[in-house]
Enzyme design. Sequence first.
Site, PDB file in Angstrom:
ATOM      1  N   ARG A 111       0.831  -1.195   0.000  1.00 33.46           N
ATOM      2  CA  ARG A 111       0.000   0.000   0.000  1.00 33.46           C
ATOM      3  C   ARG A 111       0.873   1.255   0.000  1.00 33.46           C
ATOM      4  O   ARG A 111       1.943   1.289   0.618  1.00 33.46           O
ATOM      5  CB  ARG A 111      -0.867  -0.013   1.261  1.00 33.46           C
ATOM      6  CG  ARG A 111      -1.897   1.105   1.380  1.00 33.46           C
ATOM      7  CD  ARG A 111      -2.934   1.028   0.302  1.00 33.46           C
ATOM      8  NE  ARG A 111      -4.164   1.722   0.688  1.00 33.46           N
ATOM      9  CZ  ARG A 111      -5.085   2.103  -0.192  1.00 33.46           C
ATOM     10  NH1 ARG A 111      -4.895   1.893  -1.477  1.00 33.46           N
ATOM     11  NH2 ARG A 111      -6.197   2.695   0.205  1.00 33.46           N
ATOM     12  N   THR A 409      -9.371  -0.052 -10.225  1.00 34.41           N
ATOM     13  CA  THR A 409      -8.317  -0.906  -9.713  1.00 34.41           C
ATOM     14  C   THR A 409      -8.265  -2.076 -10.681  1.00 34.41           C
ATOM     15  O   THR A 409      -9.090  -2.169 -11.581  1.00 34.41           O
ATOM     16  CB  THR A 409      -8.703  -1.351  -8.275  1.00 34.41           C
ATOM     17  OG1 THR A 409      -8.812  -0.189  -7.464  1.00 34.41           O
ATOM     18  CG2 THR A 409      -7.727  -2.296  -7.646  1.00 34.41           C
ATOM     19  N   THR A 427      -3.543  -1.005  -7.834  1.00 33.92           N
ATOM     20  CA  THR A 427      -4.355   0.161  -8.161  1.00 33.92           C
ATOM     21  C   THR A 427      -3.529   1.433  -8.237  1.00 33.92           C
ATOM     22  O   THR A 427      -2.402   1.482  -7.733  1.00 33.92           O
ATOM     23  CB  THR A 427      -5.453   0.345  -7.082  1.00 33.92           C
ATOM     24  OG1 THR A 427      -6.310   1.433  -7.428  1.00 33.92           O
ATOM     25  CG2 THR A 427      -4.838   0.614  -5.723  1.00 33.92           C
ATOM     26  N   GLU A 429      -5.850   4.020  -7.729  1.00 33.05           N
ATOM     27  CA  GLU A 429      -7.047   4.607  -7.104  1.00 33.05           C
ATOM     28  C   GLU A 429      -8.088   5.031  -8.126  1.00 33.05           C
ATOM     29  O   GLU A 429      -8.737   4.180  -8.700  1.00 33.05           O
ATOM     30  CB  GLU A 429      -6.675   5.760  -6.161  1.00 33.05           C
ATOM     31  CG  GLU A 429      -7.823   6.451  -5.486  1.00 33.05           C
ATOM     32  CD  GLU A 429      -8.671   5.535  -4.597  1.00 33.05           C
ATOM     33  OE1 GLU A 429      -9.719   5.993  -4.135  1.00 33.05           O
ATOM     34  OE2 GLU A 429      -8.326   4.367  -4.391  1.00 33.05           O
ATOM     35  N   GLU A 448      -3.943   7.912  -4.214  1.00 32.18           N
ATOM     36  CA  GLU A 448      -4.387   6.974  -3.200  1.00 32.18           C
ATOM     37  C   GLU A 448      -4.712   7.617  -1.864  1.00 32.18           C
ATOM     38  O   GLU A 448      -5.509   7.085  -1.078  1.00 32.18           O
ATOM     39  CB  GLU A 448      -3.313   5.913  -2.992  1.00 32.18           C
ATOM     40  CG  GLU A 448      -3.848   4.576  -2.603  1.00 32.18           C
ATOM     41  CD  GLU A 448      -4.672   3.957  -3.714  1.00 32.18           C
ATOM     42  OE1 GLU A 448      -5.855   3.649  -3.447  1.00 32.18           O
ATOM     43  OE2 GLU A 448      -4.160   3.788  -4.832  1.00 32.18           O
ATOM     44  N   ASP A 451      -8.138   8.009  -0.221  1.00 30.08           N
ATOM     45  CA  ASP A 451      -8.808   6.946   0.527  1.00 30.08           C
ATOM     46  C   ASP A 451      -8.852   7.239   2.027  1.00 30.08           C
ATOM     47  O   ASP A 451      -9.556   6.556   2.770  1.00 30.08           O
ATOM     48  CB  ASP A 451      -8.108   5.603   0.299  1.00 30.08           C
ATOM     49  CG  ASP A 451      -8.697   4.845  -0.879  1.00 30.08           C
ATOM     50  OD1 ASP A 451      -9.692   5.321  -1.452  1.00 30.08           O
ATOM     51  OD2 ASP A 451      -8.168   3.775  -1.224  1.00 30.08           O
ATOM     52  N   SER A 476     -10.129  -1.207   0.415  1.00 34.21           N
ATOM     53  CA  SER A 476     -11.137  -2.265   0.347  1.00 34.21           C
ATOM     54  C   SER A 476     -10.675  -3.436  -0.512  1.00 34.21           C
ATOM     55  O   SER A 476     -11.444  -4.371  -0.743  1.00 34.21           O
ATOM     56  CB  SER A 476     -12.452  -1.721  -0.215  1.00 34.21           C
ATOM     57  OG  SER A 476     -13.028  -0.785   0.662  1.00 34.21           O
ATOM     58  N   GLY A 496     -12.989  -2.082  -7.902  1.00 34.89           N
ATOM     59  CA  GLY A 496     -14.298  -1.516  -7.610  1.00 34.89           C
ATOM     60  C   GLY A 496     -14.394  -0.671  -6.365  1.00 34.89           C
ATOM     61  O   GLY A 496     -15.492  -0.434  -5.860  1.00 34.89           O
ATOM     62  N   GLY A 497     -13.253  -0.218  -5.807  1.00 32.63           N
ATOM     63  CA  GLY A 497     -13.326   0.599  -4.610  1.00 32.63           C
ATOM     64  C   GLY A 497     -13.983  -0.170  -3.478  1.00 32.63           C
ATOM     65  O   GLY A 497     -13.724  -1.364  -3.279  1.00 32.63           O
TER      66      GLY A 497
END
Length: 602
Positions: A111, A409, A427, A429, A448, A451, A476, A496-497
């Site tokens: 991340r 993503t 991703t 984002e 990102e 988020d 997510s 898909g977030g």
Amino acid sequence: MAAHRSTLGRITAVTAIAALVATAAPGTAAAAPPPKSPVAVGYLGAVSSIDSDATAIGTKILREGGNAVDAAVATAAALGVTDPFSAGVGGGGFFVYYDARSGKVHTLDGRETAPSTADENLFVENGKAIPFAEAVTSGLSVGVPGTPATWQEALRKWGTKSLAKAVKPAEDLARKGFTVDQTFNTQISNNAARFSAFPSTRSLYLPGGAPPAVGTTFKNPDLAGTYAQLAAKGTDVLYRGPIGADVVDAVRKPPVDPASTLNVRPGDLTAADLAKYRVVERKPTKTEYRGLDVYGMPAPSSGGLTVGEALNILENTKLSKLEKADYLHYLLESTRYAFADRNRWIGDPAFVDVPAKELISQKFADSRACLIDPAKAGTSPVAPADPREPAPCVAGTNAAPTPYEGENTTHLTVADRWGNVVAYTLTIEQEGGSGIVVPGRGFLLNNELTDFSFTPVTPGVPDPNLPGPAKRPRSSMAPTIVLEGGKPFLAVGSPGGASIITTVLQVLTGRIDRGLKLVDAIAEPRASQRNSAAAQVEQAFLDQTDVLAILKAKQQGFSTAPAEIGAATGVERLRDGRWLAAAEPTRRGGGSAAVVLPWPRG
């Protein structure tokens, strides 16, 4: 269990076929990439992604003797070329790996992280949150990219190939080009206004002022050069070298056309932030469901914990015996409550105390499941509960709505001849990330950090997802591997977030409880209830008129999605030892599933 195969079965045929392939004449030309197909069955490994070029590259790596990790990295690098508005060098992601030799599941947290100067007011000006659209297209929203470091770490720990060999096919693809499809063209059109504000982005994706036409060849020589440098010098060229210096410049002084009217805020990312970045290996989440072991990604992703909580909420309901409308009612209610708990408790575990074990305990799930009325939907936003002190059938007091999370993503799923499996979600984002192509480098930077919660979601209630120095925003992403008796059953994931969680849950329950084939579970019309008054649904979901009438009678509310929800991919081990790869039949233009040796042939 009727809904899924009870054993892996014999794999003698796989061993024999593997030996035959291994003795084939060296230098034999690889077969031409197969036409895009949403399902493939056969031996020696499988790859499923959104793109046929990327899937073909991953399959070629497997054919040449690489393992699932090698193929996953190669496929991801190729998606950075052909699906650059969803993922790439400038982004991050989560990597889940099943090791066949040890029988263990591992995860890598790649991340992005916030700059060391970030605090909880990162997106606040004059006491108010800045407009979300302005945060999206900015240097302010760019986190330290984690994707290249993830590739390097995965290969170092579990791969058989070097980073140089893994990214070489993607370098060649970027240099030689690929055929533009409608999805690629549309994604540029969707972002044309903001892409045009940056000369580096405009010259690459809007040559002559318009997106490349469908059917033409698109090349990205700058990205090919970036991959070549990563291959020659390793990831230090990004985290401590010239590519990183260009990233920092683009963030701190966004390369905006002076004529643009966009308010593009600079960020505060530094070379020191890049140099300090580390991929983190974390213990996966584990949930037992219908006798299966479901492994996922832990915090700072909310994917594994929230999918796990929802499965536990559903554990004592016989979904396989319900009519479809009743099944969907329970599915929607399970995520209504699981999202309330997600929003209250999950954040970066380096900064907040995430009660992970308690969130996916059956005791806590049962205390939430008894709030579900089979005849009536809950009223959102419902309040979270404290998983450390579960009180049966007692709702909380402070509602926890779900903030917006970017939906673009990509996910890939890989298995190899030895039984290793990778589920990898990555991703940048938003569709197109920050909109900023790093000049001369050919890749888009993420956005990102959007988020994070800009301000506390529920005033007066601690929010675990506010920005902080070097903090990782909650995600997510839910790459998921399911084992039966310690051996792979299936793996799945989706973009898909925040709807990633509901998509993965719907695919899992569709396959495990409803007995659908994996490709059919992926193709099902989707609904995503994330603790809101109305669940987000696709038009195809609304077209199920009889089912919809029953759900509306239960007071379920629905709002249509902008177009589609997610774009899942998966692999499954069949009882006879073959691999099945599955992808979307139509979403995002359809995905691409392939196996190394199709069987039966033709």
